[in-house]
Design an enzyme around this catalytic site. Structure first.
Site, PDB file in Angstrom:
ATOM      1  CE  LYS A 199      10.506  -4.694 -14.022  1.00 16.12           C
ATOM      2  NZ  LYS A 199       9.473  -5.013 -13.016  1.00 16.12           N
ATOM      3  CG  MET A 243       3.071   0.124  -9.192  1.00 16.80           C
ATOM      4  SD  MET A 243       2.028   0.899 -10.453  1.00 16.80           S
ATOM      5  CE  MET A 243       0.633  -0.220 -10.458  1.00 16.80           C
ATOM      6  CB  THR A 297       3.825  -9.462  -7.418  1.00 21.35           C
ATOM      7  OG1 THR A 297       3.193  -8.632  -6.444  1.00 21.35           O
ATOM      8  CG2 THR A 297       5.247  -9.726  -7.008  1.00 21.35           C
ATOM      9  N   GLY A 308       8.666  -8.667 -16.156  1.00 20.25           N
ATOM     10  CA  GLY A 308       7.592  -9.632 -16.375  1.00 20.25           C
ATOM     11  C   GLY A 308       6.940  -9.460 -17.726  1.00 20.25           C
ATOM     12  CB  ALA A 315      -0.941   0.007   1.209  1.00 20.22           C
ATOM     13  CB  SER A 320      -1.858  -9.439 -15.815  1.00 21.93           C
ATOM     14  OG  SER A 320      -1.286  -8.928 -17.008  1.00 21.93           O
ATOM     15  CB  SER A 321       3.699  -9.897 -16.533  1.00 25.92           C
ATOM     16  OG  SER A 321       3.338  -9.883 -17.897  1.00 25.92           O
ATOM     17  CG  HIS A 378      11.073  -1.467 -16.377  1.00 24.40           C
ATOM     18  ND1 HIS A 378      11.179  -2.396 -17.383  1.00 24.40           N
ATOM     19  CD2 HIS A 378       9.745  -1.328 -16.130  1.00 24.40           C
ATOM     20  CE1 HIS A 378       9.968  -2.812 -17.729  1.00 24.40           C
ATOM     21  NE2 HIS A 378       9.080  -2.183 -16.978  1.00 24.40           N
ATOM     22  CG  HIS A 379      11.852   2.181 -11.992  1.00 24.79           C
ATOM     23  ND1 HIS A 379      12.248   1.559 -10.830  1.00 24.79           N
ATOM     24  CD2 HIS A 379      10.663   1.625 -12.342  1.00 24.79           C
ATOM     25  CE1 HIS A 379      11.340   0.665 -10.477  1.00 24.79           C
ATOM     26  NE2 HIS A 379      10.373   0.672 -11.380  1.00 24.79           N
TER      27      HIS A 379
END
Length: 253
Positions: free
Chosen positions: A151, A13, A90, A157, A9, A114-115, A147-148
């Site tokens: 990651k 994301m 995830t 994924g 949380a 889902s990825s 990606h950043h």
């Protein structure tokens, strides 16, 4: 209204998902779970070790999980044992963890896994499949993702899903992760990973033939594209029969 708890949380994301859930007229944000206690959007966030008793307390309909693989497996097991439907974004699961997840879910609760929850990426995957089917002869294939810098899993994924699609359509070609040294290209799929800055998510597939190339790409500019898809899945999954669903099911693809 569908009652929702968000795992992860207080992460990047999780905060976006929490905001979208709290703004949705069809969903009710009732709590969050993270590695530390806190609050977001007016609801409490409890430590992950207390998730079982917390689910008993708030009785959600759906749990959304965007955490890390090891934590996600445990969250999924607990949620499934409490009869709570799941939306899992995830990535980075091992084959053994995927089997644990399947065992926990099947026959017990519905789950969307889902990825990538972007609507655009799910269409992108469809285009890649069609291109691979039509370009199966005479074209070399290269996959690139970026990606950043934070990651952890590589390739992403989403890139792994791309490779699964290519393998299904082209046959199982070897995957070569980056290249160095003096070696002629063979019948492999090249895979290239970039990590840096705050890149949200870029993916491309290059089909290179003699005298021409075809490149399909998707670029995300804001994590909200993933969060909005996950929220859409949360509204969809409640009431479905037990089993594992994909975003194809959610989007009617």
């Amino acid at each position: 209204m569908t009652k929702v708890v968000v795992c992860g949380a207080l992460g990047r994301m999780g905060m976006i998902i929490g905001r979208l859930v709290s703004e949705s007229p069809a969903l009710d944000l009732v709590g969050g779970v993270d590695i530390r206690e806190g609050s977001f959007y007016g609801v409490p966030v409890v430590e992950a070790g207390k998730i079982g008793e917390y689910l008993d307390e708030v009785r959600p309909d759906v749990l959304i999980d965007f955490t890390v693989a090891s934590a996600s497996v445990e969250n999924i097991k607990v949620a499934a044992s409490h009869g709570v439907a799941l939306v899992v974004g995830t990535t980075g699961f091992s084959p053994e963890q995927r089997e644990e997840i399947r065992t926990a879910i099947e026959g017990h609760v519905p789950a969307v896994i889902s990825s990538n929850y972007s609507v655009g990426v799910n269409i992108f995957w469809k285009l890649i499949r069609e291109a691979a089917r039509l370009l199966c002869e005479g074209y070399d294939v290269e996959v690139t993702e970026a990606h950043h810098r934070y990651k952890k899993d590589a390739p992403s994924g989403t890139a792994k899903t791309i490779l699964e699609i290519l393998d299904e359509e082209l046959g199982s070609r070897p995957h070569v992760y980056g290249r160095e040294g003096m070696k002629e290209r063979e019948n492999e799929i090249g895979v290239h990973v970039v990590r840096g800055g705050d890149i949200v998510g870029d993916h491309s597939v290059l089909f290179a033939g003699n005298y021409e190339t075809i490149e399909l790409s998707h670029r995300a500019y804001d994590r909200a594209v993933f969060a909005s898809g996950a929220v859409r899945a949360a509204a969809w999954v409640q009431g479905k029969g037990p089993g594992i669903y994909s975003m194809d099911d959610v989007l009617g693809l």
